[in-house]
Design a protein around this motif. Structure first.
Motif, PDB file in Angstrom:
ATOM      1  N   GLY A   1      23.298  26.705   9.826  1.00 56.06           N
ATOM      2  CA  GLY A   1      22.878  25.064   9.389  1.00 56.06           C
ATOM      3  C   GLY A   1      23.864  23.979   9.787  1.00 56.06           C
TER       4      GLY A   1
ATOM      5  N   ASP B   1      23.791  23.486  13.645  1.00 54.90           N
ATOM      6  CA  ASP B   1      22.652  22.871  14.349  1.00 54.90           C
ATOM      7  C   ASP B   1      23.207  21.303  13.825  1.00 54.90           C
ATOM      8  N   TYR B   2      23.762  21.057  12.640  1.00 52.82           N
ATOM      9  CA  TYR B   2      24.089  19.706  12.509  1.00 52.82           C
ATOM     10  C   TYR B   2      25.015  19.138  13.505  1.00 52.82           C
TER      11      TYR B   2
ATOM     12  N   ARG C   1      15.166  15.862  -0.154  1.00 51.54           N
ATOM     13  CA  ARG C   1      15.977  15.497   0.727  1.00 51.54           C
ATOM     14  C   ARG C   1      17.180  14.513   0.281  1.00 51.54           C
TER      15      ARG C   1
ATOM     16  N   GLN D   1      16.388  16.883   6.268  1.00 55.91           N
ATOM     17  CA  GLN D   1      16.166  18.309   5.935  1.00 55.91           C
ATOM     18  C   GLN D   1      16.016  18.661   4.287  1.00 55.91           C
TER      19      GLN D   1
ATOM     20  N   GLN E   1      22.019  21.289   1.556  1.00 56.21           N
ATOM     21  CA  GLN E   1      22.318  20.656   2.907  1.00 56.21           C
ATOM     22  C   GLN E   1      23.554  19.845   2.841  1.00 56.21           C
TER      23      GLN E   1
ATOM     24  N   LEU F   1      16.827  17.301  12.693  1.00 57.64           N
ATOM     25  CA  LEU F   1      15.625  18.157  12.192  1.00 57.64           C
ATOM     26  C   LEU F   1      16.070  19.506  12.388  1.00 57.64           C
ATOM     27  N   SER F   2      15.448  20.344  11.462  1.00 62.50           N
ATOM     28  CA  SER F   2      15.849  21.766  11.533  1.00 62.50           C
ATOM     29  C   SER F   2      15.396  22.306  12.999  1.00 62.50           C
TER      30      SER F   2
ATOM     31  N   ARG G   1      13.058  26.903  13.875  1.00 66.18           N
ATOM     32  CA  ARG G   1      11.641  26.577  13.472  1.00 66.18           C
ATOM     33  C   ARG G   1      11.427  27.335  12.208  1.00 66.18           C
TER      34      ARG G   1
ATOM     35  N   ARG H   1      11.684  27.600   9.112  1.00 71.88           N
ATOM     36  CA  ARG H   1      12.825  27.755   7.883  1.00 71.88           C
ATOM     37  C   ARG H   1      12.990  26.383   7.189  1.00 71.88           C
TER      38      ARG H   1
ATOM     39  N   GLU I   1      10.926  24.214   6.786  1.00 75.83           N
ATOM     40  CA  GLU I   1      10.521  23.046   7.537  1.00 75.83           C
ATOM     41  C   GLU I   1       9.548  22.181   6.811  1.00 75.83           C
TER      42      GLU I   1
ATOM     43  N   ASP J   1       8.148  28.118   5.864  1.00 75.03           N
ATOM     44  CA  ASP J   1       9.041  28.997   5.561  1.00 75.03           C
ATOM     45  C   ASP J   1       8.940  30.356   6.150  1.00 75.03           C
TER      46      ASP J   1
END
Ligand SMILES: Nc1ncnc2c1ncn2[C@@H]1O[C@H](COP(=O)(O)OP(=O)(O)OP(=O)(O)O)[C@@H](O)[C@H]1O
Ligand SMILES: [Mg+2]
Length: 466
Positions: A112, A115-116, A257, A275, A280, A309-310, A313, A315, A317, A330
Motif C-alpha cells: 500500500g 503504491d502511494y 475514505r 481509497q 490508509q 487509486l488502488s 486491482r 482489493r 476497490e 475485494d
C-alpha cells in the motif's frame, strides 16, 4: 536495464557466456510477462524448469537467458541463478548514480505504501517501482533491473521471512531512503518473537549510508527504537505530535475514505484519500514522509495522495455506479481474517451511510479440514457485524449462510441469507435484487473469480427490480 553484452553480464556474475547477444531490456522469470530485449531468468522450480521455456522466452522477446545450464538461446551459465540475478541487479544500480533508491519494509502495508509513493513520485520524475508484491530475492532484483539511466526514482518493496533477508535485499538495491512501517506478528512462526521481527526489519535501517535517511513510524515503539541502529538522518511519521511528518484530525466519510491534516516543518496540508480503509492514513503518511525526504513539496504530495487509486486491482476497490450504488470489490483473495476485516468495513459504511449492506461471499480455499468451521465463523461474523443480506456463492460456502441465519435469528437482527449454486446464479440474483441505495461487498478466494459479479453490478444500472 543498461545495455550489456552477454560477455559483460558473464563477467559481472562470474558465469560463462554461451553464444552472443546484447541485452537492452529488463529481466523476467515468466514468459507470459516478457521484457523486450531482456534477460530471461531460468529458475528450476519443483514442478517446472525454466530452462525448458528458453525458446518460448526468445519468441516472447528475450535477447538471452540466465540459467544453470546452456539452452538453445544465448545463455549465461552460472551455478546459482538467483544469486547471479542479485549480483547483476546491484551492478546496474551502481551504474545509475542519478537514480534515488527508496525502500520500505514492515509487517503490514508495504505494498500500500509502495503504491502511494510510486504514484506521488511518478508525478515528479520517471519512477520504477515493485510490481504487485514482488518483494523477495527474485522480485527485488527484477525491479532494480527495470531501472534505466532515465529513472529518477526506484521504489523497492522489501519483504522478510527471516533474519538476514532484508540485509540481503539491501545489498542488491541499496536504498538511500529507507522506511520501516511497523513491527507486527506476520510470519511470527518463522521468526519466533516480535523482537526477532524488529531485528529483521531494522536491517533496512542499519543498511542506510550516513548521508541517507531512515523514515520511522513514531507510533510504533519497536520501530522508533531503530533510530539507534543508524548514523543516517532520522525522519518520523505518525500521530505523535513530535513526528517530523505528523498526521492530525483524521476523519472518515460515509464510505470509509479518510481525510487528515499532514503537518511538516510548521506547514500543513489537507489530504482526502480516495481509497477506503482505516489503516490508509498510516501508509499515506509513510509515503508522504519518504516523498518529502526526496525533496517533493508538501502541497504537491498532499494532492497526489488524494488521487491515488488502488494500484492493485480487486482489493477493497470502491466504486460508485452513476445511480449511487456502491460496490466494494475485494475479489482478489480471501482468508478468514481478511473476510472479517472486509465485513467490518462493509458494516461501517452501512451504519454511517444508512445503506442496506449486502455481502456476496464465495469459498475460501486451502483451509484444510478446518474449512467448514472457518466458513461458519465468517457467516456468524457477518451476522454479528449487522450485514443485512448474505449471498453465498457455491455449495462449499453454504456453511456461511447457515451460521449467519442461526446467529441472526439468535440476535433477532432480521438479516437474510441467500444461497446460490455458483457464480452465474449469483450474478442472476444480484441483477434482480440489488438497488441504488445498497452497498455490496464481493469477496472470495482467487479461484472463484468473483470480480465478474462486481463488474455485473457496476454495468447493469437500472436493471434492478427495486
Ligand atoms: N499500515 C497498516 N497497518 C495495519 N494493517 C494494514 C496496514 N496497511 C495495510 N494493512 C492491512 O494489511 C493488508 C495487506 O496490505 P499490504 O498488501 O499493503 O501489506 P504488505 O506488507 O505488502 O503485505 P505482504 O507481506 O503480503 O507483502 C491490507 O489489506 C490491510 O488489511
Ligand atoms: Mg506486499
Amino acid at each position: 536495464m543498461i545495455e550489456m553484452s552477454l560477455a559483460e553480464i558473464a563477467d559481472v556474475v562470474d558465469g560463462v557466456a554461451h553464444g552472443e547477444a546484447v541485452v537492452t531490456g529488463g529481466a523476467f522469470v515468466d514468459t507470459r510477462t516478457p521484457e523486450p530485449g531482456g534477460l530471461f531468468v531460468a529458475v528450476a522450480g519443483e514442478r517446472v524448469d525454466g530452462h525448458d521455456f528458453a525458446r518460448e522466452a526468445r519468441e516472447a522477446g528475450a535477447a538471452a537467458v540466465l540459467g544453470s545450464r546452456p539452452t538453445e538461446v544465448p545463455t549465461v551459465v552460472v551455478d546459482d541463478v538467483v544469486r547471479a540475478l542479485g549480483v547483476l541487479a546491484r551492478h546496474v544500480v551502481d551504474r545509475l548514480p542519478d537514480t534515488l533508491v527508496l525502500a520500505m519494509t514492515g509487517s503490514q502495508g508495504k505494498t500500500g505504501t509502495k503504491d502511494y509513493l510510486a504514484h506521488v513520485l511518478g508525478e515528479s520524475g520517471e519512477t520504477v517501482a515493485t510490481r504487485g508484491n514482488f518483494n523477495n530475492e527474485i522480485g527485488v532484483p527484477l525491479t532494480a533491473l527495470r531501472a534505466t539511466p532515465d529513472t529518477r526514482y526506484l521504489v523497492v518493496e522489501m519483504g522478510a521471512r527471516g533474519i538476514g533477508h532484508v540485509a540481503h535485499l539491501c545489498a542488491i538495491a541499496p536504498p538511500t531512503i529507507g522506511a520501516v512501517l511497523n513491527v507486527g506478528t506476520a510470519h511470527i512462526g518463522e521468526f519466533g518473537s516480535r523482537e526477532a521481527i524488529a531485528q529483521a526489519k531494522g536491517e533496512l535501517v542499519a543498511a542506510l549510508p550516513a548521508d541517507g535517511t531512515a523514515v520511522l513510524n513514531a507510533d510504533d515503539p519497536l520501530v522508533a527504537a531503530m533510530a539507534g541502529r543508524t548514523s543516517a538522518t532520522v525522519v518520523t511519521f505518525g500521530h505523535d505530535e513530535a513526528a517530523s511528518v505528523a498526521v492530525t484530525d483524521v476523519t472518515s466519510d460515509d464510505l470509509g475514505r479518510l481525510s487528515f491534516e499532514l503537518v511538516h516543518r510548521g506547514a500543513g496540508a489537507t489530504v482526502h484519500l480516495a481509497q477506503i480503509g482505516a489503516h490508509q492514513w498510516r501508509n499515506a503518511a509513510a509515503a508522504a514522509a519518504m516523498a518529502l525526504t526526496a525533496g517533493l513539496d508538501l502541497d504537491a504530495v498532499a494532492d497526489s495522495l488524494g488521487d491515488a487509486l488502488s494500484a492493485s486491482r480487486w482489493r477493497m476497490e470502491l466504486a460508485e455506479r452513476p445511480d449511487g450504488l456502491v460496490v466494494i470489490n475485494d475479489a482478489y483473495n480471501a482468508n478468514p481474517e481478511s473476510m472479517e476485516a472486509a465485513l467490518e468495513t462493509l458494516a461501517g459504511i452501512g451504519s454511517r451511510s444508512g445503506r442496506r449492506t449486502l455481502a456476496v461471499l464465495g469459498e475460501m480455499f486451502e483451509l484444510g479440514p478446518g474449512s467448514p468451521a472457518a466458513h461458519s465463523r465468517v457467516g456468524a461474523y457477518a451476522a454479528a457485524a449487522g450485514v443485512d443480506v448474505l449471498v453465498t456463492v457455491g455449495a462449499a460456502a453454504d456453511a456461511m449462510a447457515t451460521a449467519y441465519e442461526q446467529a441472526a435469528d439468535a440476535a433477532g437482527t432480521g438479516g437474510s441469507a441467500v444461497r446460490t449454486a455458483g457464480r452465474e446464479a449469483a450474478e442472476e440474483w444480484v441483477r434482480h435484487n440489488v438497488s441504488a441505495a445498497d452497498v455490496v461487498l464481493v469477496k472470495a478466494s482467487r479461484g472463484a473469480a468473483l470480480e465478474v459479479i462486481a463488474d455485473v453490478l457496476l454495468t447493469e444500472e437500472g436493471s434492478s427490480s427495486t
